[in-house]
Write a protein that holds these residues in place. Structure first.
Motif, PDB file in Angstrom:
ATOM      1  N   ARG B 124       0.867  -1.177   0.000  1.00 17.40           N
ATOM      2  CA  ARG B 124       0.000   0.000   0.000  1.00 17.40           C
ATOM      3  C   ARG B 124       0.899   1.221   0.000  1.00 17.40           C
ATOM      4  N   ASN B 125       0.707   2.102  -0.971  1.00 11.99           N
ATOM      5  CA  ASN B 125       1.492   3.332  -1.083  1.00 11.99           C
ATOM      6  C   ASN B 125       0.602   4.526  -0.743  1.00 11.99           C
ATOM      7  N   VAL B 126       1.056   5.320   0.217  1.00 14.06           N
ATOM      8  CA  VAL B 126       0.299   6.504   0.638  1.00 14.06           C
ATOM      9  C   VAL B 126       1.197   7.728   0.458  1.00 14.06           C
ATOM     10  N   THR B 127       0.734   8.691  -0.347  1.00 14.52           N
ATOM     11  CA  THR B 127       1.470   9.929  -0.586  1.00 14.52           C
ATOM     12  C   THR B 127       0.805  11.039   0.221  1.00 14.52           C
ATOM     13  N   THR B 128       1.621  11.756   0.997  1.00 10.33           N
ATOM     14  CA  THR B 128       1.085  12.851   1.815  1.00 10.33           C
ATOM     15  C   THR B 128       1.795  14.153   1.461  1.00 10.33           C
ATOM     16  N   ASN B 129       1.130  15.278   1.786  1.00  9.07           N
ATOM     17  CA  ASN B 129       1.763  16.580   1.601  1.00  9.07           C
ATOM     18  C   ASN B 129       2.382  17.064   2.922  1.00  9.07           C
ATOM     19  N   GLN B 130       2.949  18.244   2.881  1.00  5.25           N
ATOM     20  CA  GLN B 130       3.667  18.782   4.039  1.00  5.25           C
ATOM     21  C   GLN B 130       2.772  18.954   5.264  1.00  5.25           C
ATOM     22  N   GLY B 131       1.470  19.046   5.067  1.00  7.68           N
ATOM     23  CA  GLY B 131       0.534  19.163   6.189  1.00  7.68           C
ATOM     24  C   GLY B 131       0.028  17.817   6.676  1.00  7.68           C
ATOM     25  N   GLY B 132       0.562  16.738   6.098  1.00  8.52           N
ATOM     26  CA  GLY B 132       0.129  15.402   6.505  1.00  8.52           C
ATOM     27  C   GLY B 132      -1.172  14.950   5.845  1.00  8.52           C
ATOM     28  N   GLU B 133      -1.713  15.786   4.957  1.00  7.63           N
ATOM     29  CA  GLU B 133      -2.923  15.371   4.239  1.00  7.63           C
ATOM     30  C   GLU B 133      -2.576  14.315   3.195  1.00  7.63           C
ATOM     31  N   VAL B 134      -3.437  13.319   3.075  1.00  7.97           N
ATOM     32  CA  VAL B 134      -3.222  12.269   2.087  1.00  7.97           C
ATOM     33  C   VAL B 134      -3.676  12.784   0.720  1.00  7.97           C
ATOM     34  N   VAL B 135      -2.767  12.745  -0.254  1.00  8.82           N
ATOM     35  CA  VAL B 135      -3.097  13.194  -1.614  1.00  8.82           C
ATOM     36  C   VAL B 135      -3.260  12.031  -2.587  1.00  8.82           C
ATOM     37  N   GLN B 136      -2.765  10.863  -2.217  1.00 10.32           N
ATOM     38  CA  GLN B 136      -2.923   9.696  -3.098  1.00 10.32           C
ATOM     39  C   GLN B 136      -2.760   8.417  -2.304  1.00 10.32           C
ATOM     40  N   THR B 137      -3.551   7.422  -2.641  1.00 11.49           N
ATOM     41  CA  THR B 137      -3.372   6.075  -2.082  1.00 11.49           C
ATOM     42  C   THR B 137      -3.586   5.054  -3.200  1.00 11.49           C
ATOM     43  N   PHE B 138      -2.871   3.966  -3.113  1.00 13.32           N
ATOM     44  CA  PHE B 138      -3.204   2.807  -3.954  1.00 13.32           C
ATOM     45  C   PHE B 138      -2.566   1.553  -3.380  1.00 13.32           C
ATOM     46  N   THR B 139      -3.016   0.414  -3.862  1.00 15.33           N
ATOM     47  CA  THR B 139      -2.314  -0.836  -3.580  1.00 15.33           C
ATOM     48  C   THR B 139      -1.751  -1.345  -4.899  1.00 15.33           C
ATOM     49  N   ALA B 140      -0.659  -2.092  -4.795  1.00 15.03           N
ATOM     50  CA  ALA B 140      -0.026  -2.601  -6.018  1.00 15.03           C
ATOM     51  C   ALA B 140       0.539  -3.990  -5.776  1.00 15.03           C
ATOM     52  N   PHE B 141       0.573  -4.764  -6.840  1.00 15.27           N
ATOM     53  CA  PHE B 141       1.289  -6.034  -6.837  1.00 15.27           C
ATOM     54  C   PHE B 141       2.635  -5.799  -7.509  1.00 15.27           C
ATOM     55  N   VAL B 142       3.699  -6.238  -6.843  1.00 10.33           N
ATOM     56  CA  VAL B 142       5.051  -6.007  -7.348  1.00 10.33           C
ATOM     57  C   VAL B 142       5.802  -7.336  -7.353  1.00 10.33           C
ATOM     58  N   MET B 143       6.498  -7.599  -8.452  1.00 13.61           N
ATOM     59  CA  MET B 143       7.310  -8.812  -8.545  1.00 13.61           C
ATOM     60  C   MET B 143       8.583  -8.662  -7.723  1.00 13.61           C
ATOM     61  N   VAL B 144       8.970  -9.689  -6.982  1.00 15.73           N
ATOM     62  CA  VAL B 144      10.201  -9.644  -6.180  1.00 15.73           C
ATOM     63  C   VAL B 144      10.968 -10.948  -6.372  1.00 15.73           C
ATOM     64  N   LEU B 145      12.266 -10.830  -6.577  1.00 20.70           N
ATOM     65  CA  LEU B 145      13.111 -12.017  -6.731  1.00 20.70           C
ATOM     66  C   LEU B 145      13.356 -12.711  -5.379  1.00 20.70           C
ATOM     67  N   ARG B 146      13.542 -14.018  -5.421  1.00 19.64           N
ATOM     68  CA  ARG B 146      13.965 -14.762  -4.218  1.00 19.64           C
ATOM     69  C   ARG B 146      15.481 -14.817  -4.194  1.00 19.64           C
ATOM     70  N   ARG B 147      16.026 -14.783  -2.974  1.00 22.26           N
ATOM     71  CA  ARG B 147      17.474 -14.890  -2.838  1.00 22.26           C
ATOM     72  C   ARG B 147      17.924 -16.287  -3.269  1.00 22.26           C
ATOM     73  N   SER B 148      17.185 -17.283  -2.831  1.00 22.82           N
ATOM     74  CA  SER B 148      17.556 -18.657  -3.150  1.00 22.82           C
ATOM     75  C   SER B 148      16.279 -19.430  -3.455  1.00 22.82           C
ATOM     76  N   PRO B 149      16.350 -20.280  -4.470  1.00 20.01           N
ATOM     77  CA  PRO B 149      15.161 -21.089  -4.769  1.00 20.01           C
ATOM     78  C   PRO B 149      14.880 -22.053  -3.619  1.00 20.01           C
ATOM     79  N   PRO B 150      13.622 -22.449  -3.439  1.00 17.28           N
ATOM     80  CA  PRO B 150      13.305 -23.344  -2.330  1.00 17.28           C
ATOM     81  C   PRO B 150      13.950 -24.716  -2.529  1.00 17.28           C
ATOM     82  N   ALA B 151      14.300 -25.348  -1.412  1.00 21.80           N
ATOM     83  CA  ALA B 151      14.834 -26.709  -1.479  1.00 21.80           C
ATOM     84  C   ALA B 151      13.731 -27.645  -1.955  1.00 21.80           C
ATOM     85  N   GLU B 152      14.078 -28.539  -2.881  1.00 23.74           N
ATOM     86  CA  GLU B 152      13.045 -29.458  -3.418  1.00 23.74           C
ATOM     87  C   GLU B 152      13.011 -30.714  -2.581  1.00 23.74           C
TER      88      GLU B 152
END
Lengths: 152, 152
Positions: B124-152
């Motif tokens: 969840r990304n929340v963007t605020t201004n200098q007064g702490g007012e929320v100017v934008q919100t959204f949720t996103a799906f982001v791809m992330v690499l694994r450090r090591s593949p799982p043991a089989e």
């Protein structure tokens, strides 16, 4: 095309757009300002990335799609004020040389309960490339003025 | 901050950002390129609009928030590849003179079933201004690499 009011819009109406030709320069310029990652900045480095070549930032695709919307066939009286966007997806990357086009479909039209001078439409925006591949889809709520307030 | 892999990320983790100072010039420049409407282009005309003064395009706010994300504390190994965005909202307009900041919270972390070298986080990304007012919100799906593949 004249400016449209809530009364002019109906579920299922579709609106087309002009086109935008995407260049390496425009992809890189946007990335420098807003999404400075190697696969958006450097064609050579991008070859080794998950994109296998230079690709536009998704937010660049979104911004170009907004340009196509504003300059497209659906001209709203008083301008286009987006209230929110849902289900924003980028099924294919945008590449240098792509020519983008937008199609807008009206999914819902309703008058505001609290504000008699306006209403809200829900639209689906689909951006395609020159090969007809879909590069972006989303739905949005957009504020629309009424031509005349309802009779009380 | 070192680059993070899927194994490093946990639900509830929060990440901060630098700031971006918004100017009339940057609002107008973005609007010219991508959202050429009077209330984003011309301070005088904007006074008569629903915004009652110059306001940034929502897509400009989204693009600036991406810059804050990429230059912020959550550095993902291999870069940040967004798969989709939901519930993008702009509860308050962004104005000249605003100073924007982003906070990112991890909502979900899961390994890919089909691709053992990666996973997907929901943020969840929340963007605020200098007064702490929320100017934008959204949720996103982001791809992330694994450090090591799982043991089989």
């Amino acid at each position: 095309v004249s400016e449209l009011y809530l009364e002019d819009l109906h579920v299922g109406d579709r609106f087309g757009s002009d086109t935008i030709a995407v260049t390496s320069e425009s992809i890189i310029a946007f990335a420098r300002d807003f999404d400075p990652q190697q696969f958006h900045l450097d064609a050579k480095a991008a070859e080794q990335s998950i994109f296998k070549g230079l690709a536009a930032s998704g937010w660049h695709t979104a911004a170009m799609s907004m340009k196509l919307f504003i300059t497209g066939e659906l001209k709203l009286a008083g301008g286009s004020v987006g209230l929110g966007v849902d289900e924003l997806r980028w099924p294919q990357p945008v590449r240098p040389g792509d020519v983008l086009r937008l199609e807008t479909e009206i999914l819902d039209v309703r008058a505001s309960r609290s504000k008699p001078d306006r209403g809200i439409i829900r639209i689906r925006n689909v951006t395609t490339n020159q090969g007809g591949e879909v590069v972006q889809t989303f739905t949005a709520f957009v504020m629309v003025l009424r031509r005349s307030p309802p009779a009380e």
